[in-house]
Write a protein that holds these residues in place. Structure first.
Motif, PDB file in Angstrom:
ATOM      1  N   THR A 171     136.104  86.585  77.825  1.00 57.65           N
ATOM      2  CA  THR A 171     136.072  85.471  76.878  1.00 57.65           C
ATOM      3  C   THR A 171     134.667  84.934  76.636  1.00 57.65           C
ATOM      4  O   THR A 171     134.432  84.218  75.665  1.00 57.65           O
ATOM      5  CB  THR A 171     136.957  84.324  77.392  1.00 57.65           C
ATOM      6  OG1 THR A 171     136.523  83.943  78.715  1.00 57.65           O
ATOM      7  CG2 THR A 171     138.417  84.747  77.433  1.00 57.65           C
ATOM      8  N   GLU A 172     133.718  85.276  77.506  1.00 63.19           N
ATOM      9  CA  GLU A 172     132.354  84.775  77.370  1.00 63.19           C
ATOM     10  C   GLU A 172     131.461  85.720  76.565  1.00 63.19           C
ATOM     11  O   GLU A 172     130.309  85.380  76.275  1.00 63.19           O
ATOM     12  CB  GLU A 172     131.737  84.529  78.746  1.00 63.19           C
ATOM     13  CG  GLU A 172     132.402  83.399  79.522  1.00 63.19           C
ATOM     14  CD  GLU A 172     131.710  83.124  80.839  1.00 63.19           C
ATOM     15  OE1 GLU A 172     130.731  83.836  81.152  1.00 63.19           O
ATOM     16  OE2 GLU A 172     132.152  82.213  81.560  1.00 63.19           O
ATOM     17  N   LEU A 173     131.970  86.891  76.225  1.00 62.60           N
ATOM     18  CA  LEU A 173     131.165  87.824  75.434  1.00 62.60           C
ATOM     19  C   LEU A 173     131.439  87.584  73.951  1.00 62.60           C
ATOM     20  O   LEU A 173     132.544  87.840  73.465  1.00 62.60           O
ATOM     21  CB  LEU A 173     131.505  89.271  75.797  1.00 62.60           C
ATOM     22  CG  LEU A 173     130.678  90.339  75.058  1.00 62.60           C
ATOM     23  CD1 LEU A 173     129.217  90.289  75.506  1.00 62.60           C
ATOM     24  CD2 LEU A 173     131.260  91.732  75.301  1.00 62.60           C
ATOM     25  N   PRO A 174     130.454  87.095  73.209  1.00 60.24           N
ATOM     26  CA  PRO A 174     130.681  86.824  71.785  1.00 60.24           C
ATOM     27  C   PRO A 174     130.785  88.107  70.978  1.00 60.24           C
ATOM     28  O   PRO A 174     130.234  89.148  71.351  1.00 60.24           O
ATOM     29  CB  PRO A 174     129.441  86.010  71.387  1.00 60.24           C
ATOM     30  CG  PRO A 174     128.379  86.451  72.347  1.00 60.24           C
ATOM     31  CD  PRO A 174     129.085  86.761  73.637  1.00 60.24           C
ATOM     32  N   ASP A 175     131.531  88.042  69.881  1.00 60.62           N
ATOM     33  CA  ASP A 175     131.643  89.194  68.994  1.00 60.62           C
ATOM     34  C   ASP A 175     130.374  89.349  68.166  1.00 60.62           C
ATOM     35  O   ASP A 175     129.755  88.355  67.744  1.00 60.62           O
ATOM     36  CB  ASP A 175     132.844  89.035  68.051  1.00 60.62           C
ATOM     37  CG  ASP A 175     134.165  89.213  68.775  1.00 60.62           C
ATOM     38  OD1 ASP A 175     134.168  89.884  69.819  1.00 60.62           O
ATOM     39  OD2 ASP A 175     135.182  88.665  68.297  1.00 60.62           O
ATOM     40  N   ASP A 176     129.998  90.610  67.942  1.00 63.94           N
ATOM     41  CA  ASP A 176     128.892  90.955  67.046  1.00 63.94           C
ATOM     42  C   ASP A 176     127.563  90.316  67.442  1.00 63.94           C
ATOM     43  O   ASP A 176     126.723  90.004  66.597  1.00 63.94           O
ATOM     44  CB  ASP A 176     129.236  90.576  65.596  1.00 63.94           C
ATOM     45  CG  ASP A 176     130.468  91.303  65.098  1.00 63.94           C
ATOM     46  OD1 ASP A 176     130.597  92.507  65.392  1.00 63.94           O
ATOM     47  OD2 ASP A 176     131.311  90.666  64.428  1.00 63.94           O
ATOM     48  N   VAL A 177     127.372  90.121  68.734  1.00 63.96           N
ATOM     49  CA  VAL A 177     126.104  89.599  69.262  1.00 63.96           C
ATOM     50  C   VAL A 177     125.664  90.508  70.410  1.00 63.96           C
ATOM     51  O   VAL A 177     126.373  90.611  71.414  1.00 63.96           O
ATOM     52  CB  VAL A 177     126.240  88.153  69.769  1.00 63.96           C
ATOM     53  CG1 VAL A 177     124.920  87.683  70.380  1.00 63.96           C
ATOM     54  CG2 VAL A 177     126.655  87.221  68.638  1.00 63.96           C
TER      55      VAL A 177
END
Length: 318
Positions: free
Chosen positions: A214-220
């Protein structure tokens, strides 16, 4: 280090054994080299960026098609040809020829042509170096330019019938070329310039937790560490991608680069890699990025490198 003192050994034998470090340090401190480096960087740096996508420029560097730089291979040609000219001069016992191109002169002329091509690829390589490596590379280029000039003067003297002068200038040129070649070897073997920075990377050798899903942002692009290895994570449309975060070309952090169409661009020199398979999509990089295995367990993203951990012995058996 001297035993019990914690200080460097300043004895004469120690200084003699480390003369090459002193030479490199002195070259790097030369004011005129630093000034010339800044001037050339101001001109060639923007030129390189404008033509980053030029396939000819990438091929001159070696690029993905050759798998390694072109410059070292080409450098063997002028060295070999000029050495051949010197050997012919030393072993020739015939009468002194008049004006014109003798066999040694033919070797000298061919070496000059090869040296021009070598210099062109060397300039391209130089534009994607940095800091002390760039300054030492510039001095390497200055020496090679001087050798090229001496060899040109030698050929002119030979064509004019001044054979003794041509021999002396040719020998001097080869001596300067040898000094330049030594510095080139230092850049490769001591400084690892143009050497793959991820060639020996294979860890972690077990599954390691690095970040909660949940802490890994999308497209970053996100950089993490696992057992000392730096890894790039990228999540897109529910798919997780992971590569070695150190650019194989010069160890730039890919997590600081931009991602477009699942292609990540190294912020250091502009190399581009496909996130799906690590393949090189644009140079100056020659080698692909290692792909890191990933999985999600209990809400955590886990990563594992190329090689599984060896099995532990059970009851003394392997």
């Amino acid at each position: 280090m001297s035993a019990g003192t914690g200080q460097a050994d300043g004895s004469a034998p120690a200084r003699a054994a480390n003369w090459h470090h002193d030479v490199v340090a002195r070259i790097d401190r030369l004011d005129w080299i630093r000034t010339l480096n800044d001037q050339l960087t101001a001109v060639l740096g923007p030129w390189r960026e404008r033509h980053q996508d030029n396939p000819v420029l990438e091929l001159m560097h070696g690029g993905r098609w050759l798998g390694h730089p072109l410059h070292p291979a080409l450098s063997d040609l002028p060295i070999g040809l000029w050495t051949g000219a010197l050997i012919l001069d030393v072993t020739d016992r015939g009468p002194a020829p008049g004006r014109g191109l003798d066999p040694a002169g033919l070797f000298s002329a061919a070496g000059l042509v090869a040296a021009v091509a070598t210099a062109a690829t060397g300039v391209v390589d130089w534009t994607v170096s940095d800091d002390e490596d760039r300054r030492l590379g510039l001095f390497h280029g200055v020496l090679n330019t001087a050798a090229l000039g001496l060899q040109g003067m030698s050929l002119a003297a030979r064509l004019g019938g001044h054979r003794r002068t041509a021999r002396g200038l040719g020998a001097a040129s080869l001596a300067v070329t040898g000094a330049a070649a030594y510095l080139g070897g230092h850049l490769v073997f001591a400084k690892a310039v143009m050497v793959s920075r991820v060639a020996g990377a294979d860890g972690p050798r077990r599954w390691v937790r690095v970040v909660e899903e949940t802490e890994l942002p999308d497209d970053v692009p996100t950089g993490v560490q696992a057992d000392g290895r730096q890894i790039l994570l990228y999540s897109h449309d529910g798919t997780l991608y992971a590569l070695d975060n150190l650019c194989s070309h010069a160890a730039g952090l890919l997590s600081r680069g931009a991602v477009e169409g699942l292609i990540v661009t190294c912020p250091l020199h502009g190399s581009q890699y496909c996130l799906a398979d690590g393949s090189v999509r644009r140079g100056p990089s020659h080698q692909p990025q290692p792909v890191i295995r990933t999985r999600v367990r209990n809400g955590w993203i886990e990563v594992r490198g190329n090689q599984p951990a060896p099995r532990r012995p059970v009851n003394g058996r392997k």
